[in-house]
Design an enzyme around this catalytic site. Sequence first.
Site, PDB file in Angstrom:
ATOM      1  N   ASP A   1       1.819   1.646   0.046  1.00  7.20           N
ATOM      2  CA  ASP A   1       1.710   2.937  -0.651  1.00  7.20           C
ATOM      3  C   ASP A   1       0.609   2.959  -1.701  1.00  7.20           C
ATOM      4  OD1 ASP A   1       3.901   3.389   0.882  1.00  7.20           O
ATOM      5  OD2 ASP A   1       5.167   4.114  -0.762  1.00  7.20           O
TER       6      ASP A   1
ATOM      7  N   ASP B   1       8.317   7.022   9.173  1.00  7.46           N
ATOM      8  CA  ASP B   1       8.254   5.860   8.281  1.00  7.46           C
ATOM      9  C   ASP B   1       8.920   4.627   8.908  1.00  7.46           C
ATOM     10  OD1 ASP B   1       7.571   4.609   5.895  1.00  7.46           O
ATOM     11  OD2 ASP B   1       8.378   6.193   4.635  1.00  7.46           O
TER      12      ASP B   1
ATOM     13  N   GLY C   1       0.638  -0.508   8.303  1.00 11.04           N
ATOM     14  CA  GLY C   1      -0.286  -1.517   8.835  1.00 11.04           C
ATOM     15  C   GLY C   1       0.386  -2.723   9.461  1.00 11.04           C
TER      16      GLY C   1
HETATM   17  C1  GLA Z   1       7.383   4.959   2.103  1.00  7.27           C
HETATM   18  C2  GLA Z   1       6.087   5.637   2.539  1.00  7.27           C
HETATM   19  C3  GLA Z   1       5.686   6.684   1.494  1.00  7.27           C
HETATM   20  C4  GLA Z   1       6.800   7.695   1.333  1.00  7.27           C
HETATM   21  C5  GLA Z   1       8.101   6.995   0.972  1.00  7.27           C
HETATM   22  C6  GLA Z   1       9.279   7.938   1.011  1.00  7.27           C
HETATM   23  O1  GLA Z   1       7.216   4.204   0.957  1.00  7.27           O
HETATM   24  O2  GLA Z   1       5.065   4.700   2.711  1.00  7.27           O
HETATM   25  O3  GLA Z   1       4.487   7.320   1.880  1.00  7.27           O
HETATM   26  O4  GLA Z   1       6.943   8.431   2.513  1.00  7.27           O
HETATM   27  O5  GLA Z   1       8.392   5.940   1.875  1.00  7.27           O
HETATM   28  O6  GLA Z   1      10.482   7.292   0.677  1.00  7.27           O
END
Ligand code: GLA
Length: 376
Positions: free
Chosen positions: A184, A127, A163
């Site tokens: 997300d 992430d 992205g």
């Molecule tokens: C980000 C990612 C999600 C998830 C959360 C976890 O928002 O994009 O897919 O993994 O972190 O905290």
Amino acid sequence: MLIHRPPMGWNTWNTFGANISDKLIRESADAFVEAGLKDAGYKYIVIDDCWSKKLRDPDTDRLVAEPQKFPDGMAPVADYVHGKGLKFGMYSCAGQRTCADYPGSFDHEFLDAETFASWGVDYLKYDFCYKPGGIDGRLLYRRMGMALRASGRDILYSACNWGSDDVWSWIRSTGAHMYRSTGDIFDNPASYRKIVLSQLDKLGTSAPQCFNDMDMLTVGMYGSGLVGTTGCTDADYRSQFALWCFCSAPLMLGCDIRKMSGFIRDLVTNKDLIRVDQDAEARPPMAARHPWNEDLLTLFKHLDDGTYALGFFNLGEEEGEAVATFSDFGLPAHAGYDVSVRDVLDGTGESVYREYMRVKVPAHDCRVFIARLERR
Ligand code: GLA
């Protein structure tokens, strides 16, 4: 490590967020096999954020599994998943903390990759929260790419920078096997539509060894769980799943697979849809809009056996009649071919169309066909 097809599996985040445990993973691995997901080609069970203690081990500097959630640590969980013939995935972050405020891998990349390898991890989602200012995000994905290779274990590298920094233009060079291309997902129609529409013209670089990841599916959540929001109808789930398949996106389920309905199980194991997603050539679909109704989207995708996938999607609130004008996709009337189609969702047999095809599509729903050319 070679990844010829978009990865398929399940991830804890969409439904469970921080409510994860050894028990949940074992039960989900059992359900995964019982529901036929493994037989349908799904492979990875992935634990997302919130699995570790809030601080690293003060002596070793290593990440430590939270003992209340994973009393025996991670290695036995990985063993259990492997014992089912599945692969085991975990999560970390390129910044100093993860998005949910657990320790990230910044400046610990090689140590963490080694730890994951020692536990038997086969997949790492990486992430992008809490990146230190002044450091190029691309460098951090390069670092983890090197660290995973140095770990001595084949670990699928799932980059997740949402992205940023035109990710599609450089991520392949870091060793990543898939790359999140958007923010997300949430479990409502507007969310999955926005994601797919934002990616339709950016799929040119999504290909074997490194696929555009449009996020974990919300199919089957019906508004429950962490990203639940309003939820979707079955028609929406059918559309969401089919859209991901047309885009050759990784198919990472996000619902509670222990409680999947028969409808959802049949949808996510539909052989034809999965075949479209997993097509060896992974070509992006061509897209056309209805001449005056913007809500009606037609997708046409080359498949590796010389057939085509043809999808009609209604993104609007009213039933509509979608159209495929075959010349839009490269088949002019003078070519001398008709198009024979088979409906993959209702199982009806072949019908033949000349020059164009029109189908009624209910609001939020889709119709999907496998098409082949037939000489007149
Ligand atoms: C980000 C990612 C999600 C998830 C959360 C976890 O928002 O994009 O897919 O993994 O972190 O905290």
